[in-house]
Write a protein that holds these residues in place. Structure first.
Motif, mmCIF file in Angstrom:
data_model
loop_
_atom_site.group_PDB
_atom_site.id
_atom_site.type_symbol
_atom_site.label_atom_id
_atom_site.label_comp_id
_atom_site.label_asym_id
_atom_site.label_seq_id
_atom_site.Cartn_x
_atom_site.Cartn_y
_atom_site.Cartn_z
ATOM 1 N N ILE A 1 -23.443 14.329 3.813
ATOM 2 C CA ILE A 1 -24.062 13.080 4.285
ATOM 3 C C ILE A 1 -25.566 13.115 4.036
ATOM 4 N N GLN B 1 -26.211 12.559 0.341
ATOM 5 C CA GLN B 1 -26.062 11.153 -0.041
ATOM 6 C C GLN B 1 -27.219 10.307 0.504
ATOM 7 N N ALA B 2 -27.716 10.636 1.666
ATOM 8 C CA ALA B 2 -28.791 9.856 2.270
ATOM 9 C C ALA B 2 -30.135 10.075 1.569
ATOM 10 N N THR B 3 -30.343 11.246 0.998
ATOM 11 C CA THR B 3 -31.613 11.512 0.314
ATOM 12 C C THR B 3 -31.540 11.183 -1.164
ATOM 13 N N LEU C 1 -33.566 7.170 -1.285
ATOM 14 C CA LEU C 1 -33.260 6.426 -0.070
ATOM 15 C C LEU C 1 -34.079 6.886 1.136
ATOM 16 N N LEU C 2 -33.879 8.101 1.595
ATOM 17 C CA LEU C 2 -34.615 8.610 2.758
ATOM 18 C C LEU C 2 -35.363 9.883 2.383
ATOM 19 N N GLY D 1 -32.835 13.374 5.062
ATOM 20 C CA GLY D 1 -31.472 12.880 5.237
ATOM 21 C C GLY D 1 -30.952 12.994 6.661
ATOM 22 N N VAL E 1 -30.518 9.938 9.243
ATOM 23 C CA VAL E 1 -29.339 9.086 9.361
ATOM 24 C C VAL E 1 -28.578 9.378 10.663
ATOM 25 N N VAL F 1 -22.115 5.754 4.903
ATOM 26 C CA VAL F 1 -23.409 6.430 4.776
ATOM 27 C C VAL F 1 -24.444 5.452 4.243
ATOM 28 N N ALA F 2 -24.081 4.648 3.247
ATOM 29 C CA ALA F 2 -25.009 3.658 2.685
ATOM 30 C C ALA F 2 -25.427 2.637 3.745
ATOM 31 N N VAL G 1 -27.874 4.367 6.085
ATOM 32 C CA VAL G 1 -29.184 4.519 5.446
ATOM 33 C C VAL G 1 -29.921 3.183 5.432
ATOM 34 N N ARG H 1 -33.508 2.419 7.170
ATOM 35 C CA ARG H 1 -34.644 1.896 6.396
ATOM 36 C C ARG H 1 -35.115 0.552 6.935
#
Length: 150
Positions: A71, A74-76, A80-81, A84, A87, A108-109, A112, A116
């Motif tokens: 997770i 995927q978040a970084t 994106l972040l 991570g 999240v 996850v998207a 995020v 944001r």
């Protein structure tokens, strides 16, 4: 003769009465000792059960750590972040998993995007336009005269 028989019988009964509790105590002690020692086979199975429980706990923690790492990855990803772990500020790990326990990329998207939106400073900055990195498209070659100012 009857008197002797009755005396003998009373004495025998007294001896039997005193002997019986002693035997009962000995049997009770041996049963208690067996209970404390336990059956060796049962002890072996209890040990195997404890070992299996420890392995299940360790593997469960390992899977949880791997899910969390996925997770965060995927978040970084894709700008994106910055961190991570952000999240997880308002969500739990289980909130980002599907019914089978796999990481759900769509959830996850969404998480995020929510982070944001609510805290834009936690996201990686968007870079628009020419920020001075890399080659510039279709620029004319410079001559020494252009550089000197002539």
């Amino acid at each position: 003769m009857t008197d002797q028989t009755s005396e003998t019988t009373e004495t025998d009964v007294e001896q039997d009465a005193t002997a019986t509790p002693a035997t009962d105590v000995t049997e009770a002690e041996s049963t208690a000792e067996e209970g404390r020692k336990g059956n060796p086979e049962a002890a072996k199975w209890r040990t195997k059960f404890r070992d299996a429980e420890a392995q299940v706990t360790a593997l469960s923690q390992r899977v949880t750590d791997l899910q969390r790492a996925e997770i965060v990855r995927q978040a970084t990803g894709a700008g994106l972040l910055i961190d991570g772990d952000d999240v997880f500020r308002d969500r739990q790990l289980a909130d980002l998993l599907d019914d089978d326990g796999n990481v759900d990329a769509d959830l996850v998207a969404e998480a995020v995007a929510a982070v944001r939106e609510s805290k834009p400073h936690l996201g990686k900055p968007y870079l628009d336009g020419d920020v001075g990195i890399g080659t510039k498209a279709a620029s004319k070659p410079l001559s020494w005269a252009d550089v000197i100012g002539g």
